[in-house]
Design a protein around this motif. Structure first.
Motif, PDB file in Angstrom:
ATOM      1  N   THR A 127       0.800  -1.230   0.000  1.00  3.36           N
ATOM      2  CA  THR A 127       0.000   0.000   0.000  1.00  3.36           C
ATOM      3  C   THR A 127       0.831   1.277   0.000  1.00  3.36           C
ATOM      4  OG1 THR A 127      -0.133   0.099   2.419  1.00  3.36           O
ATOM      5  CG2 THR A 127      -1.861  -1.148   1.288  1.00  3.36           C
ATOM      6  N   ARG A 128       2.038   1.224   0.538  1.00  5.89           N
ATOM      7  CA  ARG A 128       2.841   2.462   0.681  1.00  5.89           C
ATOM      8  C   ARG A 128       3.577   2.813  -0.610  1.00  5.89           C
ATOM      9  NH1 ARG A 128       5.831   3.007   6.502  1.00  5.89           N
ATOM     10  NH2 ARG A 128       6.872   4.659   5.297  1.00  5.89           N
ATOM     11  N   ASN A 129       3.507   4.093  -0.992  1.00  4.22           N
ATOM     12  CA  ASN A 129       4.202   4.524  -2.206  1.00  4.22           C
ATOM     13  C   ASN A 129       5.607   5.049  -1.944  1.00  4.22           C
ATOM     14  OD1 ASN A 129       2.056   3.909  -3.919  1.00  4.22           O
ATOM     15  ND2 ASN A 129       1.027   5.832  -3.382  1.00  4.22           N
ATOM     16  N   ASP A 130       5.922   5.226  -0.648  1.00  2.00           N
ATOM     17  CA  ASP A 130       7.258   5.736  -0.326  1.00  2.00           C
ATOM     18  C   ASP A 130       8.246   4.601  -0.033  1.00  2.00           C
ATOM     19  OD1 ASP A 130       5.999   4.931   1.983  1.00  2.00           O
ATOM     20  OD2 ASP A 130       6.742   6.585   3.210  1.00  2.00           O
ATOM     21  N   GLN A 131       7.867   3.374  -0.428  1.00  2.96           N
ATOM     22  CA  GLN A 131       8.768   2.230  -0.307  1.00  2.96           C
ATOM     23  C   GLN A 131       8.901   1.564  -1.677  1.00  2.96           C
ATOM     24  OE1 GLN A 131       6.546   0.023   2.830  1.00  2.96           O
ATOM     25  NE2 GLN A 131       8.369   0.310   4.098  1.00  2.96           N
ATOM     26  N   ALA A 132      10.139   1.184  -2.030  1.00  2.00           N
ATOM     27  CA  ALA A 132      10.345   0.447  -3.281  1.00  2.00           C
ATOM     28  C   ALA A 132      10.343  -1.044  -2.946  1.00  2.00           C
ATOM     29  CB  ALA A 132      11.677   0.840  -3.908  1.00  2.00           C
ATOM     30  N   LEU A 133       9.466  -1.785  -3.624  1.00  4.23           N
ATOM     31  CA  LEU A 133       9.409  -3.230  -3.401  1.00  4.23           C
ATOM     32  C   LEU A 133      10.279  -3.940  -4.438  1.00  4.23           C
ATOM     33  CD1 LEU A 133       8.207  -5.848  -2.150  1.00  4.23           C
ATOM     34  CD2 LEU A 133       6.191  -5.518  -3.609  1.00  4.23           C
ATOM     35  N   PHE A 134      11.210  -4.760  -3.948  1.00  6.04           N
ATOM     36  CA  PHE A 134      12.087  -5.539  -4.824  1.00  6.04           C
ATOM     37  C   PHE A 134      11.593  -6.986  -4.916  1.00  6.04           C
ATOM     38  CE2 PHE A 134      16.514  -3.274  -4.893  1.00  6.04           C
ATOM     39  CZ  PHE A 134      15.910  -2.038  -5.063  1.00  6.04           C
ATOM     40  N   GLY A 135      11.448  -7.510  -6.105  1.00  7.25           N
ATOM     41  CA  GLY A 135      11.131  -8.920  -6.298  1.00  7.25           C
ATOM     42  C   GLY A 135      12.417  -9.730  -6.203  1.00  7.25           C
ATOM     43  N   ILE A 136      12.303 -10.995  -5.823  1.00 12.29           N
ATOM     44  CA  ILE A 136      13.519 -11.809  -5.652  1.00 12.29           C
ATOM     45  C   ILE A 136      13.603 -12.939  -6.675  1.00 12.29           C
ATOM     46  CG2 ILE A 136      14.832 -13.300  -4.089  1.00 12.29           C
ATOM     47  CD1 ILE A 136      13.847 -11.674  -1.771  1.00 12.29           C
ATOM     48  N   VAL A 137      14.762 -13.011  -7.337  1.00 11.57           N
ATOM     49  CA  VAL A 137      15.045 -14.083  -8.288  1.00 11.57           C
ATOM     50  C   VAL A 137      15.703 -15.237  -7.537  1.00 11.57           C
ATOM     51  CG1 VAL A 137      16.392 -14.726 -10.320  1.00 11.57           C
ATOM     52  CG2 VAL A 137      15.354 -12.445 -10.176  1.00 11.57           C
ATOM     53  N   GLN A 138      15.135 -16.424  -7.665  1.00 15.19           N
ATOM     54  CA  GLN A 138      15.745 -17.620  -7.073  1.00 15.19           C
ATOM     55  C   GLN A 138      16.153 -18.568  -8.201  1.00 15.19           C
ATOM     56  OE1 GLN A 138      16.772 -18.330  -4.127  1.00 15.19           O
ATOM     57  NE2 GLN A 138      15.796 -16.827  -2.780  1.00 15.19           N
ATOM     58  N   GLY A 139      16.279 -19.861  -7.893  1.00 11.33           N
ATOM     59  CA  GLY A 139      16.653 -20.826  -8.929  1.00 11.33           C
ATOM     60  C   GLY A 139      17.942 -21.554  -8.641  1.00 11.33           C
ATOM     61  N   SER A 140      18.534 -21.237  -7.501  1.00 11.76           N
ATOM     62  CA  SER A 140      19.748 -21.945  -7.067  1.00 11.76           C
ATOM     63  C   SER A 140      20.807 -21.944  -8.168  1.00 11.76           C
ATOM     64  CB  SER A 140      19.380 -23.364  -6.628  1.00 11.76           C
ATOM     65  OG  SER A 140      20.463 -23.962  -5.962  1.00 11.76           O
ATOM     66  N   GLU A 141      21.508 -23.058  -8.336  1.00 16.76           N
ATOM     67  CA  GLU A 141      22.559 -23.082  -9.361  1.00 16.76           C
ATOM     68  C   GLU A 141      22.111 -23.770 -10.643  1.00 16.76           C
ATOM     69  OE1 GLU A 141      25.792 -25.934  -7.960  1.00 16.76           O
ATOM     70  OE2 GLU A 141      24.741 -25.426  -6.120  1.00 16.76           O
ATOM     71  N   PHE A 142      20.780 -23.828 -10.830  1.00 20.04           N
ATOM     72  CA  PHE A 142      20.242 -24.391 -12.071  1.00 20.04           C
ATOM     73  C   PHE A 142      19.999 -23.249 -13.057  1.00 20.04           C
ATOM     74  CE2 PHE A 142      18.648 -26.900  -8.435  1.00 20.04           C
ATOM     75  CZ  PHE A 142      19.390 -28.051  -8.652  1.00 20.04           C
ATOM     76  N   ASP A 143      20.819 -23.180 -14.069  1.00 16.49           N
ATOM     77  CA  ASP A 143      20.787 -22.018 -14.959  1.00 16.49           C
ATOM     78  C   ASP A 143      19.438 -21.811 -15.638  1.00 16.49           C
ATOM     79  OD1 ASP A 143      23.302 -21.186 -14.341  1.00 16.49           O
ATOM     80  OD2 ASP A 143      24.272 -22.162 -16.057  1.00 16.49           O
ATOM     81  N   ASP A 144      18.779 -22.916 -16.041  1.00 16.53           N
ATOM     82  CA  ASP A 144      17.484 -22.748 -16.710  1.00 16.53           C
ATOM     83  C   ASP A 144      16.435 -22.206 -15.736  1.00 16.53           C
ATOM     84  OD1 ASP A 144      17.661 -25.194 -15.342  1.00 16.53           O
ATOM     85  OD2 ASP A 144      16.094 -26.104 -16.569  1.00 16.53           O
ATOM     86  N   LEU A 145      16.496 -22.642 -14.478  1.00 14.68           N
ATOM     87  CA  LEU A 145      15.534 -22.138 -13.491  1.00 14.68           C
ATOM     88  C   LEU A 145      15.843 -20.687 -13.128  1.00 14.68           C
ATOM     89  CD1 LEU A 145      15.074 -25.227 -11.099  1.00 14.68           C
ATOM     90  CD2 LEU A 145      13.771 -24.593 -13.128  1.00 14.68           C
ATOM     91  N   ARG A 146      17.127 -20.362 -13.028  1.00 18.06           N
ATOM     92  CA  ARG A 146      17.550 -18.972 -12.811  1.00 18.06           C
ATOM     93  C   ARG A 146      17.001 -18.068 -13.918  1.00 18.06           C
ATOM     94  NH1 ARG A 146      19.421 -16.706  -8.187  1.00 18.06           N
ATOM     95  NH2 ARG A 146      20.684 -18.208  -7.067  1.00 18.06           N
ATOM     96  N   SER A 147      17.158 -18.520 -15.162  1.00 26.39           N
ATOM     97  CA  SER A 147      16.694 -17.724 -16.302  1.00 26.39           C
ATOM     98  C   SER A 147      15.187 -17.540 -16.247  1.00 26.39           C
ATOM     99  CB  SER A 147      17.053 -18.415 -17.619  1.00 26.39           C
ATOM    100  OG  SER A 147      18.440 -18.560 -17.725  1.00 26.39           O
ATOM    101  N   GLU A 148      14.497 -18.630 -15.946  1.00 27.62           N
ATOM    102  CA  GLU A 148      13.039 -18.576 -15.878  1.00 27.62           C
ATOM    103  C   GLU A 148      12.594 -17.606 -14.783  1.00 27.62           C
ATOM    104  OE1 GLU A 148      11.101 -22.426 -15.304  1.00 27.62           O
ATOM    105  OE2 GLU A 148       9.522 -21.328 -14.254  1.00 27.62           O
ATOM    106  N   SER A 149      13.260 -17.686 -13.636  1.00 22.15           N
ATOM    107  CA  SER A 149      12.905 -16.824 -12.517  1.00 22.15           C
ATOM    108  C   SER A 149      13.195 -15.364 -12.855  1.00 22.15           C
ATOM    109  CB  SER A 149      13.676 -17.251 -11.266  1.00 22.15           C
ATOM    110  OG  SER A 149      13.227 -16.536 -10.140  1.00 22.15           O
ATOM    111  N   ALA A 150      14.346 -15.107 -13.478  1.00 19.44           N
ATOM    112  CA  ALA A 150      14.696 -13.730 -13.843  1.00 19.44           C
ATOM    113  C   ALA A 150      13.691 -13.162 -14.845  1.00 19.44           C
ATOM    114  CB  ALA A 150      16.107 -13.676 -14.424  1.00 19.44           C
ATOM    115  N   THR A 151      13.272 -13.992 -15.802  1.00 18.43           N
ATOM    116  CA  THR A 151      12.308 -13.536 -16.802  1.00 18.43           C
ATOM    117  C   THR A 151      10.946 -13.250 -16.166  1.00 18.43           C
ATOM    118  OG1 THR A 151      13.461 -14.914 -18.409  1.00 18.43           O
ATOM    119  CG2 THR A 151      11.288 -14.120 -19.045  1.00 18.43           C
ATOM    120  N   THR A 152      10.494 -14.176 -15.307  1.00 19.99           N
ATOM    121  CA  THR A 152       9.183 -14.025 -14.664  1.00 19.99           C
ATOM    122  C   THR A 152       9.157 -12.831 -13.719  1.00 19.99           C
ATOM    123  OG1 THR A 152       8.939 -16.420 -14.761  1.00 19.99           O
ATOM    124  CG2 THR A 152       7.431 -15.242 -13.298  1.00 19.99           C
TER     125      THR A 152
END
Ligand code: ZN
Length: 378
Positions: free
Chosen positions: A201-226
């Protein structure tokens, strides 16, 4: 209210020099972020943290929820006023503490795996907790009572605490997580990311999304894209990176290539001195780690000539400066022999001085990385 300006992009790597503007001031990036777990960088009052050159701190949602409780912080007018820190501040989501590495621990020191090949086949969820679509049920490490935290709860707590930058509630998996488990976990983390955006609800806070996927490159890529396609103010990158620093730089580069270029990226729980360059080369803008404070409490100083353990006998009579290259207030005034004495005698002042020096040293390291990018060397 928030803006991220890229001043220079490296031609050699994904590194970039930037300025991230927040309601509490600007952050020159890449920047090291000291950890203020319970609204305190342990052993240092806010003024000393600022004097050590710190631009941004990260506090811990999970720990603040337990002690003193977000209501107390809110009553004080928010965490900046509560701890007398007038510069930018972030809170992590609490997911890491709730889920992965047991309770009562500080922010990760274990983002790099020590050994490879120890992947457990049966690894499911950590014991003693229950994960549902709504969140995580667990017992308080303080008094054993049942607690629950999910994306909605985490955002509500982080809004009460009032940091400039807050993080989406994610499932930070164990370093031993199997690919199958990671697959399920990742989808849940992505659904939770959307819930966090919906309930904020607050506009004076920036919300950061988190990329996961461990050391699996395809899952990392998928998470970064999503995650990268969602309207977050910036991005956190969490979890495992592999066994060496180059693997980390490459894996970060893979992720940051897929994230929107004009938004800041924070690398969670990484920041040994040897990580600074790979994190920057991988496209990280800010990164946090307990290393300088944790090691200081155990008597280890980081210097231009390497790590010095003040408990070693050789420092008892070392009436010389701690680090002749260092411009911090501690090095200007105190000797290795004095620090050695304080730490051996368990004098709290020893911890204070060691922490002041280490935090300063880490901030100078980050400044050197910025200078290298400016000069086109990184
Ligand atoms: Zn110093």
């Amino acid at each position: 209210m928030f803006s991220f300006k890229i001043l220079k992009k490296s031609e050699k790597s994904k590194a970039r020099l930037g300025v991230f503007s927040t309601p509490h001031g600007d952050i020159e990036t890449p920047a090291f972020v000291p950890v203020a777990t319970r609204a305190s960088v342990r052993a240092l009052p806010a003024q000393a943290i600022a004097d050590a050159g710190s631009q941004l701190l990260i506090s811990n949602t999970f720990h603040l929820h337990l002690t003193p409780g977000e209501q107390v912080v809110k009553e004080a007018g928010g965490i900046h006023r509560f701890m007398n820190w007038n510069k930018p501040l972030m809170t992590d989501s609490g997911g890491f503490q709730v889920l992965s590495f047991g309770f009562g621990r500080e922010h990760s020191t274990g983002a790099m795996k020590e050994k490879q090949g120890e992947r457990s086949v049966d690894e499911k969820t950590p014991s003693g907790i229950k994960i549902t679509e709504e969140g995580v049920e667990f017992r308080s490490p303080k008094d054993g009572r049942k607690l629950f935290m999910g994306p909605k709860e985490s955002i509500r707590i982080q809004e009460d605490v009032g940091a400039d930058i807050i993080f989406a509630f994610d499932e930070a998996t164990s370093p031993l997580t199997t690919r199958e488990y990671m697959r399920t976990s990742l989808d849940r983390t992505h659904r939770w990311a959307q819930v966090c955006l919906d309930v904020k609800t607050r506009n004076d806070q920036a919300l950061f999304g988190i990329v996961q996927g461990s050391e699996f490159d395809d899952l990392r890529s998928e998470s970064a894209t999503t995650i990268g396609a969602m309207p977050f103010g910036g991005f956190g990158i969490g979890g495992e990176y592999g066994i060496d620093k180059e693997a980390m730089a490459q894996r970060l580069a893979l992720v940051t290539t897929l994230l929107p270029e004009n938004k800041p990226r924070h690398v969670l729980g990484v920041g040994h001195p040897e990580d600074f360059s790979p994190v920057a080369r991988g496209g990280g803008d800010t990164f946090d780690c307990i290393t300088p404070t944790h090691y200081a409490r155990h008597g280890t100083l980081f210097t231009s000539t390497g790590r010095l353990n003040m408990r070693n006998a050789e420092y008892v009579h070392a009436h010389v400066p701690i680090d002749t290259e260092c411009s911090c207030a501690v090095c200007a005034s105190y000797s290795r022999a004095y620090l050695s004495h304080l730490i051996r005698a368990s004098e709290p002042t020893g911890m204070v001085l060691a922490t002041m020096h280490n935090v300063h040293y880490f901030n100078i390291l980050a400044k050197k990385v910025r200078e290298q990018i400016a000069l086109g060397e990184l």
